[in-house]
Design a protein around this motif. Structure first.
Motif, PDB file in Angstrom:
ATOM      1  N   UNK A 183     119.791   4.958 -53.631  1.00  0.00           N
ATOM      2  CA  UNK A 183     120.541   4.984 -54.893  1.00  0.00           C
ATOM      3  C   UNK A 183     119.687   5.719 -55.927  1.00  0.00           C
ATOM      4  N   UNK A 184     120.355   6.212 -56.986  1.00  0.00           N
ATOM      5  CA  UNK A 184     119.668   6.974 -58.035  1.00  0.00           C
ATOM      6  C   UNK A 184     118.822   8.089 -57.421  1.00  0.00           C
ATOM      7  N   UNK A 185     119.428   8.851 -56.504  1.00  0.00           N
ATOM      8  CA  UNK A 185     118.671   9.834 -55.728  1.00  0.00           C
ATOM      9  C   UNK A 185     118.647  11.227 -56.339  1.00  0.00           C
ATOM     10  N   UNK A 186     119.257  11.400 -57.494  1.00  0.00           N
ATOM     11  CA  UNK A 186     119.179  12.671 -58.186  1.00  0.00           C
ATOM     12  C   UNK A 186     119.751  13.822 -57.380  1.00  0.00           C
ATOM     13  N   UNK A 187     118.999  14.922 -57.311  1.00  0.00           N
ATOM     14  CA  UNK A 187     119.477  16.133 -56.642  1.00  0.00           C
ATOM     15  C   UNK A 187     119.713  15.924 -55.151  1.00  0.00           C
ATOM     16  N   UNK A 188     119.048  14.932 -54.548  1.00  0.00           N
ATOM     17  CA  UNK A 188     119.191  14.673 -53.110  1.00  0.00           C
ATOM     18  C   UNK A 188     120.374  13.769 -52.788  1.00  0.00           C
ATOM     19  N   UNK A 189     121.071  13.283 -53.791  1.00  0.00           N
ATOM     20  CA  UNK A 189     122.083  12.256 -53.607  1.00  0.00           C
ATOM     21  C   UNK A 189     123.138  12.616 -52.561  1.00  0.00           C
ATOM     22  N   UNK A 190     123.808  13.750 -52.744  1.00  0.00           N
ATOM     23  CA  UNK A 190     124.893  14.124 -51.843  1.00  0.00           C
ATOM     24  C   UNK A 190     124.425  14.358 -50.423  1.00  0.00           C
ATOM     25  N   UNK A 191     123.305  15.070 -50.278  1.00  0.00           N
ATOM     26  CA  UNK A 191     122.806  15.416 -48.943  1.00  0.00           C
ATOM     27  C   UNK A 191     122.394  14.179 -48.158  1.00  0.00           C
ATOM     28  N   UNK A 192     121.701  13.249 -48.803  1.00  0.00           N
ATOM     29  CA  UNK A 192     121.225  12.071 -48.092  1.00  0.00           C
ATOM     30  C   UNK A 192     122.373  11.119 -47.762  1.00  0.00           C
ATOM     31  N   UNK A 193     123.302  10.939 -48.689  1.00  0.00           N
ATOM     32  CA  UNK A 193     124.448  10.081 -48.394  1.00  0.00           C
ATOM     33  C   UNK A 193     125.276  10.646 -47.244  1.00  0.00           C
ATOM     34  N   UNK A 194     125.439  11.967 -47.217  1.00  0.00           N
ATOM     35  CA  UNK A 194     126.167  12.602 -46.120  1.00  0.00           C
ATOM     36  C   UNK A 194     125.405  12.448 -44.811  1.00  0.00           C
ATOM     37  N   UNK A 195     124.097  12.616 -44.862  1.00  0.00           N
ATOM     38  CA  UNK A 195     123.222  12.472 -43.690  1.00  0.00           C
ATOM     39  C   UNK A 195     123.390  11.087 -43.068  1.00  0.00           C
ATOM     40  N   UNK A 196     123.384  10.048 -43.889  1.00  0.00           N
ATOM     41  CA  UNK A 196     123.516   8.676 -43.392  1.00  0.00           C
ATOM     42  C   UNK A 196     124.946   8.354 -42.972  1.00  0.00           C
ATOM     43  N   UNK A 197     125.922   8.852 -43.732  1.00  0.00           N
ATOM     44  CA  UNK A 197     127.326   8.584 -43.413  1.00  0.00           C
ATOM     45  C   UNK A 197     127.725   9.193 -42.076  1.00  0.00           C
ATOM     46  N   UNK A 198     127.037  10.254 -41.661  1.00  0.00           N
ATOM     47  CA  UNK A 198     127.325  10.908 -40.383  1.00  0.00           C
ATOM     48  C   UNK A 198     126.628  10.230 -39.205  1.00  0.00           C
ATOM     49  N   UNK A 199     126.073   9.058 -39.440  1.00  0.00           N
ATOM     50  CA  UNK A 199     125.473   8.288 -38.354  1.00  0.00           C
ATOM     51  C   UNK A 199     124.009   8.564 -38.113  1.00  0.00           C
ATOM     52  N   UNK A 200     123.386   9.390 -38.944  1.00  0.00           N
ATOM     53  CA  UNK A 200     121.962   9.671 -38.794  1.00  0.00           C
ATOM     54  C   UNK A 200     121.137   8.515 -39.344  1.00  0.00           C
ATOM     55  N   UNK A 201     119.884   8.460 -38.922  1.00  0.00           N
ATOM     56  CA  UNK A 201     118.991   7.396 -39.381  1.00  0.00           C
ATOM     57  C   UNK A 201     117.754   8.018 -40.018  1.00  0.00           C
ATOM     58  N   UNK A 202     117.032   7.215 -40.770  1.00  0.00           N
ATOM     59  CA  UNK A 202     115.795   7.686 -41.371  1.00  0.00           C
ATOM     60  C   UNK A 202     114.832   8.131 -40.272  1.00  0.00           C
ATOM     61  N   UNK A 203     114.200   9.265 -40.463  1.00  0.00           N
ATOM     62  CA  UNK A 203     113.327   9.815 -39.430  1.00  0.00           C
ATOM     63  C   UNK A 203     111.973   9.118 -39.379  1.00  0.00           C
ATOM     64  N   UNK A 204     111.586   8.516 -40.473  1.00  0.00           N
ATOM     65  CA  UNK A 204     110.289   7.860 -40.530  1.00  0.00           C
ATOM     66  C   UNK A 204     110.406   6.410 -40.052  1.00  0.00           C
ATOM     67  N   UNK A 205     109.690   6.019 -38.984  1.00  0.00           N
ATOM     68  CA  UNK A 205     109.844   4.670 -38.422  1.00  0.00           C
ATOM     69  C   UNK A 205     109.632   3.539 -39.424  1.00  0.00           C
ATOM     70  N   UNK A 206     108.679   3.680 -40.344  1.00  0.00           N
ATOM     71  CA  UNK A 206     108.394   2.600 -41.281  1.00  0.00           C
ATOM     72  C   UNK A 206     109.542   2.398 -42.270  1.00  0.00           C
ATOM     73  N   UNK A 207     110.450   3.381 -42.351  1.00  0.00           N
ATOM     74  CA  UNK A 207     111.640   3.257 -43.202  1.00  0.00           C
ATOM     75  C   UNK A 207     112.811   2.608 -42.479  1.00  0.00           C
TER      76      UNK A 207
END
Length: 244
Positions: free
Chosen positions: A177-201
């Motif tokens: 949330x409150x992701x600024x310029x990355x907002x659309x890209x990251x929400x789309x990335x997650x909505x398409x079934x992708x997961x965070x690439x970093x294991x600790x996340x």
């Protein structure tokens, strides 16, 4: 957000799970909060304990000013907010002395009643990452072995930036949330079934009630919830019923 090269990752412990922390955590920021109605078996509370501002070679301390009420059994996470040039506009020394002052101040939050874990909230810019990394290492070395150390993380760090991969933390909470310029890209990335690439996340999510997401969240992960107002019974009931 292209594919990034991977290097060997050492999977850290998850002391939050070891300590039996609930899967739902409410962030209690700088406002009056009466959370005595919470079921401690279902909810924990991560409360803003202090703000530490890096200014020159100083650490300016500001304690929590607003009351927080919880039941004695509620597990608490003491959150320290660190602010620096990104907020103040002034350069910071990022010295060993400054880092030692931060560690001392953060360790003191363990003495608040019911505190069983520590969380750091620091939007470190690239030039501050090595300082932050060492701060987390120093903290982990000074904390009792069974006390969890958590950090918040910009969602962009978790999908396309590998600097988190060997930090001395039990989790990095992606703030979706409150992701600024990355907002659309990251929400789309997650909505398409992708997961965070970093294991600790991949151990938790940071979600705001006023920014609903079209994402299928993994129920096995810990969920941190941010509210723009003081928490009410109605807000918490909505979370329990899955309507928020």
């Amino acid at each position: 957000m292209g594919v990034v090269s991977c290097k060997k990752v050492v999977q850290s412990r998850n002391r939050l799970d070891e300590a039996g922390f609930p899967k739902k955590i409410l962030w209690a920021w700088e406002r009056p909060e009466d959370l005595e109605f919470l079921d401690p078996n279902q909810f924990g509370v991560a409360f803003l304990a202090q703000t530490l501002v890096l200014k020159g070679d100083e650490v300016v301390f500001s304690p929590r000013h607003q009351p927080l009420k919880v039941r004695p059994e509620t597990k608490l996470i003491a959150v320290t907010r660190i602010e620096s040039r990104k907020t103040t506009g002034a350069p910071s020394a990022l010295s060993a002395t400054q880092r030692a002052q931060l560690v001392e101040r953060i360790l003191k939050t363990l003495h608040f009643g019911n505190v069983a874990a520590i969380q750091i909230d620091f939007d470190a810019v690239t030039s501050e990452r090595e300082f932050y990394r060492q701060l987390l290492t120093d903290l982990r070395q000074k904390l009792p072995d069974n006390v969890p150390l958590s950090m918040t993380a910009l969602a962009s760090f978790c999908v396309g930036d590998r600097w988190l991969n060997d930090l001395s933390v039990d989790e990095a909470v992606p703030m979706v949330f409150r992701m600024g310029a990355d907002n659309g890209a990251i929400k789309s990335f997650l909505a398409n079934g992708n997961d965070f690439r970093e294991p600790i996340c991949r151990r938790s999510y940071g979600i705001a009630l006023d920014e609903p997401l079209d994402v299928k969240f993994d129920p096995s992960r810990r969920h941190y919830f941010f509210n723009v107002r003081s928490w009410s019974k109605e807000d918490v009931l909505a979370l329990q019923q899955g309507t928020r």
